[in-house]
Write a protein that holds these residues in place. Structure first.
Motif, PDB file in Angstrom:
ATOM      1  N   GLU A 276       0.825  -1.207   0.000  1.00 23.92           N
ATOM      2  CA  GLU A 276       0.000   0.000   0.000  1.00 23.92           C
ATOM      3  C   GLU A 276       0.861   1.259   0.000  1.00 23.92           C
ATOM      4  OE1 GLU A 276      -2.590   0.557   3.280  1.00 23.92           O
ATOM      5  OE2 GLU A 276      -0.995   0.739   4.776  1.00 23.92           O
ATOM      6  N   TYR A 277       2.061   1.158   0.560  1.00 26.09           N
ATOM      7  CA  TYR A 277       2.978   2.302   0.540  1.00 26.09           C
ATOM      8  C   TYR A 277       3.453   2.583  -0.883  1.00 26.09           C
ATOM      9  CZ  TYR A 277       7.080   5.201   1.558  1.00 26.09           C
ATOM     10  OH  TYR A 277       8.010   6.216   1.583  1.00 26.09           O
ATOM     11  N   VAL A 278       3.777   1.517  -1.610  1.00 26.65           N
ATOM     12  CA  VAL A 278       4.217   1.678  -2.998  1.00 26.65           C
ATOM     13  C   VAL A 278       3.111   2.311  -3.835  1.00 26.65           C
ATOM     14  CG1 VAL A 278       4.914   0.459  -5.096  1.00 26.65           C
ATOM     15  CG2 VAL A 278       5.861  -0.230  -2.882  1.00 26.65           C
ATOM     16  N   GLU A 279       1.882   1.801  -3.682  1.00 30.72           N
ATOM     17  CA  GLU A 279       0.761   2.345  -4.454  1.00 30.72           C
ATOM     18  C   GLU A 279       0.504   3.806  -4.090  1.00 30.72           C
ATOM     19  OE1 GLU A 279      -0.470   1.093  -6.939  1.00 30.72           O
ATOM     20  OE2 GLU A 279      -0.494  -1.088  -6.815  1.00 30.72           O
TER      21      GLU A 279
ATOM     22  N   ALA B 266      -1.314   8.437 -17.209  1.00 35.14           N
ATOM     23  CA  ALA B 266      -1.351   7.044 -16.749  1.00 35.14           C
ATOM     24  C   ALA B 266      -0.082   6.303 -17.162  1.00 35.14           C
ATOM     25  CB  ALA B 266      -2.584   6.344 -17.314  1.00 35.14           C
ATOM     26  N   ASP B 267       0.396   6.566 -18.375  1.00 39.40           N
ATOM     27  CA  ASP B 267       1.614   5.906 -18.851  1.00 39.40           C
ATOM     28  C   ASP B 267       2.837   6.340 -18.046  1.00 39.40           C
ATOM     29  OD1 ASP B 267       0.288   4.470 -20.766  1.00 39.40           O
ATOM     30  OD2 ASP B 267       0.724   5.866 -22.404  1.00 39.40           O
ATOM     31  N   GLU B 268       2.889   7.614 -17.694  1.00 41.34           N
ATOM     32  CA  GLU B 268       4.014   8.109 -16.894  1.00 41.34           C
ATOM     33  C   GLU B 268       3.994   7.503 -15.493  1.00 41.34           C
ATOM     34  OE1 GLU B 268       4.836  12.560 -18.769  1.00 41.34           O
ATOM     35  OE2 GLU B 268       3.141  12.255 -17.405  1.00 41.34           O
ATOM     36  N   SER B 269       2.802   7.324 -14.946  1.00 42.94           N
ATOM     37  CA  SER B 269       2.672   6.686 -13.631  1.00 42.94           C
ATOM     38  C   SER B 269       3.136   5.238 -13.682  1.00 42.94           C
ATOM     39  CB  SER B 269       1.216   6.747 -13.156  1.00 42.94           C
ATOM     40  OG  SER B 269       0.804   8.081 -12.969  1.00 42.94           O
ATOM     41  N   GLU B 270       2.752   4.535 -14.750  1.00 47.08           N
ATOM     42  CA  GLU B 270       3.168   3.145 -14.916  1.00 47.08           C
ATOM     43  C   GLU B 270       4.682   3.042 -15.071  1.00 47.08           C
ATOM     44  OE1 GLU B 270       1.794   0.167 -14.778  1.00 47.08           O
ATOM     45  OE2 GLU B 270      -0.184   0.915 -14.254  1.00 47.08           O
ATOM     46  N   GLN B 271       5.267   4.016 -15.773  1.00 46.73           N
ATOM     47  CA  GLN B 271       6.720   4.026 -15.950  1.00 46.73           C
ATOM     48  C   GLN B 271       7.423   4.210 -14.610  1.00 46.73           C
ATOM     49  OE1 GLN B 271       8.667   3.365 -18.457  1.00 46.73           O
ATOM     50  NE2 GLN B 271      10.590   3.970 -17.480  1.00 46.73           N
TER      51      GLN B 271
ATOM     52  N   ALA C 145       0.770  -6.496 -11.075  1.00 42.60           N
ATOM     53  CA  ALA C 145      -0.338  -6.537 -12.025  1.00 42.60           C
ATOM     54  C   ALA C 145      -0.262  -5.272 -12.866  1.00 42.60           C
ATOM     55  CB  ALA C 145      -1.676  -6.622 -11.289  1.00 42.60           C
ATOM     56  N   GLY C 146      -0.806  -5.335 -14.077  1.00 45.51           N
ATOM     57  CA  GLY C 146      -0.782  -4.161 -14.939  1.00 45.51           C
ATOM     58  C   GLY C 146       0.457  -4.103 -15.814  1.00 45.51           C
ATOM     59  N   LYS C 147       0.630  -2.969 -16.477  1.00 43.34           N
ATOM     60  CA  LYS C 147       1.712  -2.809 -17.449  1.00 43.34           C
ATOM     61  C   LYS C 147       3.089  -2.898 -16.800  1.00 43.34           C
ATOM     62  CE  LYS C 147      -0.911   0.131 -20.655  1.00 43.34           C
ATOM     63  NZ  LYS C 147      -0.969   1.476 -21.295  1.00 43.34           N
TER      64      LYS C 147
ATOM     65  N   ALA D 205       4.017  -4.502 -14.145  1.00 39.29           N
ATOM     66  CA  ALA D 205       4.324  -5.889 -13.802  1.00 39.29           C
ATOM     67  C   ALA D 205       4.666  -6.696 -15.051  1.00 39.29           C
ATOM     68  CB  ALA D 205       3.140  -6.516 -13.081  1.00 39.29           C
ATOM     69  N   ALA D 206       3.935  -6.439 -16.139  1.00 42.74           N
ATOM     70  CA  ALA D 206       4.202  -7.152 -17.389  1.00 42.74           C
ATOM     71  C   ALA D 206       5.615  -6.844 -17.893  1.00 42.74           C
ATOM     72  CB  ALA D 206       3.166  -6.767 -18.442  1.00 42.74           C
ATOM     73  N   ARG D 207       6.028  -5.588 -17.758  1.00 47.95           N
ATOM     74  CA  ARG D 207       7.381  -5.212 -18.190  1.00 47.95           C
ATOM     75  C   ARG D 207       8.440  -5.865 -17.314  1.00 47.95           C
ATOM     76  NH1 ARG D 207       8.099   1.083 -18.869  1.00 47.95           N
ATOM     77  NH2 ARG D 207      10.155   0.327 -19.507  1.00 47.95           N
ATOM     78  N   LEU D 208       8.156  -5.952 -16.020  1.00 49.95           N
ATOM     79  CA  LEU D 208       9.099  -6.613 -15.117  1.00 49.95           C
ATOM     80  C   LEU D 208       9.232  -8.092 -15.454  1.00 49.95           C
ATOM     81  CD1 LEU D 208       8.140  -4.980 -11.707  1.00 49.95           C
ATOM     82  CD2 LEU D 208      10.329  -4.764 -12.876  1.00 49.95           C
ATOM     83  N   GLU D 209       8.093  -8.722 -15.763  1.00 42.07           N
ATOM     84  CA  GLU D 209       8.139 -10.135 -16.142  1.00 42.07           C
ATOM     85  C   GLU D 209       8.899 -10.309 -17.448  1.00 42.07           C
ATOM     86  OE1 GLU D 209       5.244 -14.022 -16.795  1.00 42.07           O
ATOM     87  OE2 GLU D 209       4.364 -12.016 -16.697  1.00 42.07           O
ATOM     88  N   LEU D 210       8.689  -9.377 -18.380  1.00 42.31           N
ATOM     89  CA  LEU D 210       9.412  -9.428 -19.650  1.00 42.31           C
ATOM     90  C   LEU D 210      10.915  -9.301 -19.416  1.00 42.31           C
ATOM     91  CD1 LEU D 210       9.342  -9.518 -22.738  1.00 42.31           C
ATOM     92  CD2 LEU D 210       9.046  -7.029 -22.731  1.00 42.31           C
ATOM     93  N   ASP D 211      11.305  -8.372 -18.541  1.00 44.83           N
ATOM     94  CA  ASP D 211      12.726  -8.213 -18.201  1.00 44.83           C
ATOM     95  C   ASP D 211      13.297  -9.513 -17.644  1.00 44.83           C
ATOM     96  OD1 ASP D 211      12.614  -5.594 -18.969  1.00 44.83           O
ATOM     97  OD2 ASP D 211      12.505  -4.780 -16.939  1.00 44.83           O
TER      98      ASP D 211
END
Length: 248
Positions: free
Chosen positions: A57-60, A74-79, A198-200, A202-208
């Protein structure tokens, strides 16, 4: 009865304020996980030490707070979330962020990992990694991460079933804190870091992670193929000699 109505009314107001102004709720969460201790002595020397535990919850809340502050898309937040999660590496470690603001005698903290302890129940954990700048004499400000293991030597989650953790720093790092307790306690019973993945981002982290795994497997494959070539070459030499001997 009047007191009860007052308390209910006060809670309702706080709830409505939190709903109307999300930043207030975010700040409450941020202050729950990021705590500052202040120390001073009789001659005016002061030291502030902040420790932040990266609960889900701190990270969010941190992502939301930074997004609101900087008017991110939203994209900048995901980045930002992607970069933050990449730094935290929550799947392997328990990261804690430490910030010193020293307005007194120099801090002497080397080796820094020996000054820190994370108590998980009766277990005493030492950092597996930390910002090496903390090893140098400090006047003024310095901040950085320390990382504690998330799993024990058998691969079992260290925080499983744990209600709270206690983080301590040796008071001997400064004359201002000599003989004093520098400690922080966080309630981690309801922390679920896996929810962050979860979300973009997380998907990028999994891809990495998968790309790194592919690189490692390809390197292993290359090494094995090299070994196999050596074995095949030796087999050919041996077979050639066997054929020669059989013809004699």
């Amino acid at each position: 009865m009047k007191l009860r109505r007052f308390l209910i009314g006060a809670c309702t107001v706080l709830f409505l304020l939190g709903s109307a102004f999300p930043g207030l709720a975010d700040e409450k969460i941020l202050s729950r996980w990021s705590k500052t201790n202040h120390y001073e002595n009789d001659i005016g020397s002061e030291l502030w030490v902040t420790a932040s535990y990266y609960a889900s919850e701190y990270v969010e809340a941190l992502v939301q707070s930074e997004a609101q502050k900087n008017l991110w898309t939203a994209d900048e937040s995901e980045q930002y979330k992607y970069e933050l999660l990449k730094t935290l590496n929550l799947s392997e470690y328990i990261p804690i962020f430490i910030a010193f603001d020293n307005r007194g005698p120099s801090l002497h903290m080397a080796p820094f990992n020996d000054q820190l302890t994370l108590w998980v129940g009766k277990k005493k954990l030492q950092p597996v990694d930390y910002d090496k700048r903390f090893n140098f004499k400090l006047q003024g400000k310095r901040e950085g991460f320390v990382y504690f293991p998330r799993y024990d030597e058998k691969g079992k989650p260290i925080l499983e079933g744990v209600k709270s953790v206690r983080f301590t720093i040796n008071g001997g790092i400064s004359p201002v804190t000599m003989g004093k307790s520098i400690e922080y306690i966080w309630d981690v019973a309801d922390d679920h870091p896996e929810k962050l993945y979860a979300g973009k981002a997380a998907a990028r982290l999994e891809l990495d992670r998968l790309i790194k795994r592919l690189d490692k497997l390809n390197e292993e494959k290359k090494n094995l193929e090299g070994e196999l070539d050596k074995v095949n070459a030796e087999l050919q030499e041996i077979q050639k000699r066997v054929d020669e001997l059989q013809r004699q």
